[in-house]
Design a protein around this motif. Structure first.
Motif, PDB file in Angstrom:
ATOM      1  N   ILE A  64       8.578  -2.330  14.252  1.00 16.76           N
ATOM      2  CA  ILE A  64       7.714  -1.742  13.224  1.00 16.76           C
ATOM      3  C   ILE A  64       7.409  -0.300  13.635  1.00 16.76           C
ATOM      4  O   ILE A  64       7.536   0.047  14.815  1.00 16.76           O
ATOM      5  N   PRO A  65       7.032   0.538  12.664  1.00 17.83           N
ATOM      6  CA  PRO A  65       6.682   1.915  13.024  1.00 17.83           C
ATOM      7  C   PRO A  65       5.543   1.911  14.063  1.00 17.83           C
ATOM      8  O   PRO A  65       4.617   1.104  13.953  1.00 17.83           O
ATOM      9  N   TYR A  66       5.635   2.804  15.036  1.00 15.29           N
ATOM     10  CA  TYR A  66       4.616   2.834  16.088  1.00 15.29           C
ATOM     11  C   TYR A  66       3.189   2.949  15.525  1.00 15.29           C
ATOM     12  O   TYR A  66       2.307   2.189  15.942  1.00 15.29           O
ATOM     13  N   PRO A  67       2.945   3.839  14.538  1.00 16.67           N
ATOM     14  CA  PRO A  67       1.571   3.932  14.007  1.00 16.67           C
ATOM     15  C   PRO A  67       1.073   2.612  13.423  1.00 16.67           C
ATOM     16  O   PRO A  67      -0.100   2.263  13.581  1.00 16.67           O
ATOM     17  N   LEU A  68       1.955   1.863  12.775  1.00 24.79           N
ATOM     18  CA  LEU A  68       1.543   0.572  12.220  1.00 24.79           C
ATOM     19  C   LEU A  68       1.157  -0.404  13.335  1.00 24.79           C
ATOM     20  O   LEU A  68       0.225  -1.203  13.169  1.00 24.79           O
ATOM     21  N   SER A  69       1.831  -0.313  14.481  1.00 24.46           N
ATOM     22  CA  SER A  69       1.521  -1.257  15.560  1.00 24.46           C
ATOM     23  C   SER A  69       0.137  -0.991  16.151  1.00 24.46           C
ATOM     24  O   SER A  69      -0.399  -1.809  16.881  1.00 24.46           O
ATOM     25  N   LEU A  70      -0.464   0.170  15.807  1.00 25.47           N
ATOM     26  CA  LEU A  70      -1.825   0.464  16.271  1.00 25.47           C
ATOM     27  C   LEU A  70      -2.886   0.061  15.248  1.00 25.47           C
ATOM     28  O   LEU A  70      -4.078   0.246  15.469  1.00 25.47           O
ATOM     29  N   SER A  71      -2.444  -0.497  14.133  1.00 27.66           N
ATOM     30  CA  SER A  71      -3.393  -0.950  13.118  1.00 27.66           C
ATOM     31  C   SER A  71      -4.207  -2.122  13.655  1.00 27.66           C
ATOM     32  O   SER A  71      -3.707  -2.968  14.388  1.00 27.66           O
ATOM     33  N   GLU A  72      -5.453  -2.187  13.262  1.00 23.22           N
ATOM     34  CA  GLU A  72      -6.326  -3.294  13.677  1.00 23.22           C
ATOM     35  C   GLU A  72      -5.822  -4.633  13.141  1.00 23.22           C
ATOM     36  O   GLU A  72      -6.256  -5.689  13.583  1.00 23.22           O
ATOM     37  N   ASP A  73      -4.950  -4.596  12.145  1.00 25.51           N
ATOM     38  CA  ASP A  73      -4.552  -5.820  11.446  1.00 25.51           C
ATOM     39  C   ASP A  73      -3.335  -6.513  12.046  1.00 25.51           C
ATOM     40  O   ASP A  73      -3.037  -7.649  11.700  1.00 25.51           O
ATOM     41  N   VAL A  74      -2.614  -5.825  12.928  1.00 31.12           N
ATOM     42  CA  VAL A  74      -1.399  -6.405  13.514  1.00 31.12           C
ATOM     43  C   VAL A  74      -1.773  -7.102  14.824  1.00 31.12           C
ATOM     44  O   VAL A  74      -2.502  -6.548  15.636  1.00 31.12           O
ATOM     45  N   PHE A  75      -1.287  -8.322  15.008  1.00 31.07           N
ATOM     46  CA  PHE A  75      -1.658  -9.045  16.234  1.00 31.07           C
ATOM     47  C   PHE A  75      -0.580 -10.002  16.709  1.00 31.07           C
ATOM     48  O   PHE A  75       0.404 -10.257  16.013  1.00 31.07           O
ATOM     49  N   LEU A  76      -0.791 -10.501  17.928  1.00 24.99           N
ATOM     50  CA  LEU A  76       0.090 -11.525  18.494  1.00 24.99           C
ATOM     51  C   LEU A  76      -0.659 -12.837  18.393  1.00 24.99           C
ATOM     52  O   LEU A  76      -1.805 -12.930  18.824  1.00 24.99           O
ATOM     53  N   ALA A  77      -0.016 -13.854  17.810  1.00 24.55           N
ATOM     54  CA  ALA A  77      -0.715 -15.116  17.560  1.00 24.55           C
ATOM     55  C   ALA A  77      -0.197 -16.225  18.456  1.00 24.55           C
ATOM     56  O   ALA A  77       1.012 -16.345  18.675  1.00 24.55           O
ATOM     57  N   PHE A  78      -1.134 -17.014  18.989  1.00 20.35           N
ATOM     58  CA  PHE A  78      -0.744 -18.219  19.736  1.00 20.35           C
ATOM     59  C   PHE A  78      -1.278 -19.481  19.077  1.00 20.35           C
ATOM     60  O   PHE A  78      -1.025 -20.576  19.545  1.00 20.35           O
ATOM     61  N   LYS A  79      -2.034 -19.327  18.017  1.00 21.66           N
ATOM     62  CA  LYS A  79      -2.507 -20.497  17.274  1.00 21.66           C
ATOM     63  C   LYS A  79      -2.235 -20.354  15.793  1.00 21.66           C
ATOM     64  O   LYS A  79      -2.329 -19.256  15.232  1.00 21.66           O
ATOM     65  N   MET A  80      -1.914 -21.479  15.173  1.00 23.69           N
ATOM     66  CA  MET A  80      -1.625 -21.537  13.744  1.00 23.69           C
ATOM     67  C   MET A  80      -2.417 -22.704  13.177  1.00 23.69           C
ATOM     68  O   MET A  80      -2.230 -23.850  13.601  1.00 23.69           O
ATOM     69  N   ASN A  81      -3.305 -22.417  12.269  1.00 21.81           N
ATOM     70  CA  ASN A  81      -4.162 -23.448  11.674  1.00 21.81           C
ATOM     71  C   ASN A  81      -4.862 -24.309  12.728  1.00 21.81           C
ATOM     72  O   ASN A  81      -4.884 -25.539  12.646  1.00 21.81           O
ATOM     73  N   GLY A  82      -5.405 -23.645  13.733  1.00 20.33           N
ATOM     74  CA  GLY A  82      -6.229 -24.320  14.728  1.00 20.33           C
ATOM     75  C   GLY A  82      -5.465 -25.027  15.831  1.00 20.33           C
ATOM     76  O   GLY A  82      -6.074 -25.584  16.752  1.00 20.33           O
ATOM     77  N   LYS A  83      -4.131 -25.027  15.778  1.00 23.05           N
ATOM     78  CA  LYS A  83      -3.334 -25.703  16.816  1.00 23.05           C
ATOM     79  C   LYS A  83      -2.428 -24.691  17.501  1.00 23.05           C
ATOM     80  O   LYS A  83      -2.141 -23.638  16.941  1.00 23.05           O
ATOM     81  N   ASP A  84      -1.951 -25.042  18.719  1.00 23.32           N
ATOM     82  CA  ASP A  84      -0.946 -24.196  19.367  1.00 23.32           C
ATOM     83  C   ASP A  84       0.180 -23.962  18.372  1.00 23.32           C
ATOM     84  O   ASP A  84       0.505 -24.849  17.598  1.00 23.32           O
ATOM     85  N   LEU A  85       0.782 -22.788  18.406  1.00 22.74           N
ATOM     86  CA  LEU A  85       1.913 -22.509  17.509  1.00 22.74           C
ATOM     87  C   LEU A  85       2.914 -23.649  17.623  1.00 22.74           C
ATOM     88  O   LEU A  85       3.331 -23.989  18.724  1.00 22.74           O
ATOM     89  N   PRO A  86       3.334 -24.233  16.512  1.00 24.75           N
ATOM     90  CA  PRO A  86       4.398 -25.236  16.601  1.00 24.75           C
ATOM     91  C   PRO A  86       5.662 -24.570  17.150  1.00 24.75           C
ATOM     92  O   PRO A  86       5.879 -23.374  16.954  1.00 24.75           O
ATOM     93  N   LYS A  87       6.487 -25.368  17.838  1.00 24.08           N
ATOM     94  CA  LYS A  87       7.710 -24.844  18.456  1.00 24.08           C
ATOM     95  C   LYS A  87       8.552 -24.045  17.448  1.00 24.08           C
ATOM     96  O   LYS A  87       8.985 -22.926  17.727  1.00 24.08           O
ATOM     97  N   ILE A  88       8.736 -24.600  16.270  1.00 27.61           N
ATOM     98  CA  ILE A  88       9.614 -23.981  15.268  1.00 27.61           C
ATOM     99  C   ILE A  88       9.024 -22.671  14.709  1.00 27.61           C
ATOM    100  O   ILE A  88       9.737 -21.841  14.173  1.00 27.61           O
ATOM    101  N   HIS A  89       7.708 -22.488  14.876  1.00 24.56           N
ATOM    102  CA  HIS A  89       7.075 -21.263  14.371  1.00 24.56           C
ATOM    103  C   HIS A  89       6.816 -20.244  15.482  1.00 24.56           C
ATOM    104  O   HIS A  89       6.046 -19.313  15.288  1.00 24.56           O
ATOM    105  N   GLY A  90       7.456 -20.476  16.655  1.00 24.11           N
ATOM    106  CA  GLY A  90       7.457 -19.423  17.663  1.00 24.11           C
ATOM    107  C   GLY A  90       6.742 -19.690  18.969  1.00 24.11           C
ATOM    108  O   GLY A  90       6.468 -18.744  19.705  1.00 24.11           O
ATOM    109  N   TYR A  91       6.419 -20.941  19.261  1.00 25.88           N
ATOM    110  CA  TYR A  91       5.683 -21.256  20.486  1.00 25.88           C
ATOM    111  C   TYR A  91       6.293 -20.592  21.709  1.00 25.88           C
ATOM    112  O   TYR A  91       7.503 -20.668  21.886  1.00 25.88           O
ATOM    113  N   PRO A  92       5.477 -19.968  22.542  1.00 26.46           N
ATOM    114  CA  PRO A  92       4.013 -19.955  22.489  1.00 26.46           C
ATOM    115  C   PRO A  92       3.392 -18.717  21.830  1.00 26.46           C
ATOM    116  O   PRO A  92       2.190 -18.682  21.652  1.00 26.46           O
TER     117      PRO A  92
END
Ligand SMILES: Nc1nc2c(c(=O)[nH]1)N[C@H]1C(S)=C(S)[C@@H](COP(=O)(O)O)O[C@H]1N2
Ligand SMILES: [Mo]
Length: 357
Positions: free
Chosen positions: A166-194
């Motif tokens: 992604i463009p570097y300036p966009l990666s500094l947006s408050e809205d972009v993040f790294l997720a380890f939980k999806m709907n309250g559970k650890d990321l399912p394997k198929i959705h990118g665990y961990p």
């Protein structure tokens, strides 16, 4: 684009209807007021609810993990051991470093409903879902590495060999993040665990799963799909679709609730309109306040069919910048109805017949 979809519908089918710009650091600043942020407790309480009833339209506003669409470029699903996992941050930085899952959990500062959608999703398709994601703001991780000057892209590498940027300036947006939980559970394997990337407002392909490395670069890196000609900007425009009724349905005279979802991208939805005559006359639908500024908007329309007829129902969304959904293929530009190279365009329509019971 190869796509495997596991989910079959957005709805619990129970009694339904019985009755150009660049991204700045904060793209929303000073634009409009969206749904206020929820506390962790409120967000998790919403998760437990399942189906919502909005003006007679029953829908799953939050997509369960088991029903969330899946898109993978390869059939190899990485096995990542979260206990030994290390995320590397490198490239043009003063201090390259690594983070463990424990480090990331300690840094947790983000909880947000975000709608993901595949750029290959056809008009009215089901390669779209809305989930509650939890993790760490990317900016925080980048700043710790002390980035140098002249950066162009933030590149994400994954355990399955996939990469995107992604463009570097966009990666500094408050809205972009790294997720380890999806709907309250650890990321399912198929959705990118961990660990995966969440880039709200940008098509799914930039939401890299099984993230292993972040590299800051001073050139215009192109990811896996972009090298094949797909859009590198990949901004999701205002879009809407009909979920109820489905194509070919016979609708009895009386009262019927038409319903669906709309997505306004970074501006959010301001209005949704429905047409029952194939697009000549349009009327406002009711819209439900979205769960967050990056979540889809449910809408419904109270219809009282009284004339035996075939109807073509259409829907269109408006975003808060005043933009109306693109009406799609122009004569001589039929390729625009496909999703290549920058996502499907056009107006979703459903044909039904109304009849006396
Ligand atoms: N590592 C990796 N990340 C990936 C992909 C992939 O093939 N490998 N596919 C991308 C695409 S095209 C989409 S649309 C989203 C889909 O995310 P989901 O499968 O969790 O719905 O993941 C993106 N991230
Ligand atoms: Mo995708």
């Amino acid at each position: 684009m190869k796509r495997e979809s596991t989910r079959r519908g957005f709805l619990k089918r129970i009694g339904v209807g019985a009755l150009g710009l660049g991204f700045g650091v904060s793209v929303f600043e000073g634009i409009y007021q969206f749904a206020e942020a929820l506390t962790d407790e409120e967000a998790h309480a919403l998760l437990r609810k399942g189906t919502v009833n909005f003006m007679g339209f029953m829908a799953q506003e939050i997509t369960p993990n088991e029903e969330f669409y899946i898109t993978n470029y390869s059939s190899t699903i990485p096995n990542v051991d979260a206990d030994t996992f290390q995320l590397r941050i490198e490239g043009l930085v003063e201090k390259p470093y690594t983070l463990t899952m424990k480090d990331l959990q300690t840094m947790r500062d983000k909880l947000d409903f975000v709608t993901l959608q595949c750029i290959g999703n056809p008009l009215g398709g089901d390669a779209i879902g809305n989930a509650l994601w939890e993790g760490v703001t990317l900016r925080k991780i980048i700043e710790k590495a002390m980035p140098k000057r002249g950066l162009v892209k933030t590149v994400f590498f994954a355990e399955d060999g996939y990469s995107d940027s992604i463009p570097y300036p966009l990666s500094l947006s408050e809205d972009v993040f790294l997720a380890f939980k999806m709907n309250g559970k650890d990321l399912p394997k198929i959705h990118g665990y961990p660990l995966r990337v969440i880039v709200p407002g940008i098509y799914g392909m930039k939401n890299v799963k099984w993230l292993s490395k972040i590299e800051l670069v001073n050139f215009d890196f192109k990811g896996y799909w972009e090298k094949k000609g797909w859009s590198d900007e990949a901004i999701i425009p205002v879009k809407s679709q009909i979920l109820m009724p489905m194509e070919g349905k016979k609708i009895p005279f009386g009262h019927y609730v038409i319903g669906g979802l709309a997505y306004g991208g970074r501006y959010g939805i301001s209005k949704v309109q429905v047409s029952l005559d194939g697009g000549k006359k349009w009327e406002d639908a009711d819209i439900k306040k979205p769960l967050s500024k990056w979540a889809w908007t449910l809408w419904s329309y109270q219809w009282k069919p009284l004339k035996e007829n075939r109807y073509t129902i259409k829907v269109r969304g408006f975003d808060r910048s005043g933009k109306v959904q693109e009406s799609g293929p122009l004569k001589g530009h039929l390729f625009r109805s496909g999703s290549f190279p920058d996502g499907a365009k056009g107006i979703h329509s459903v044909g039904v017949t109304a009849q006396k019971t």
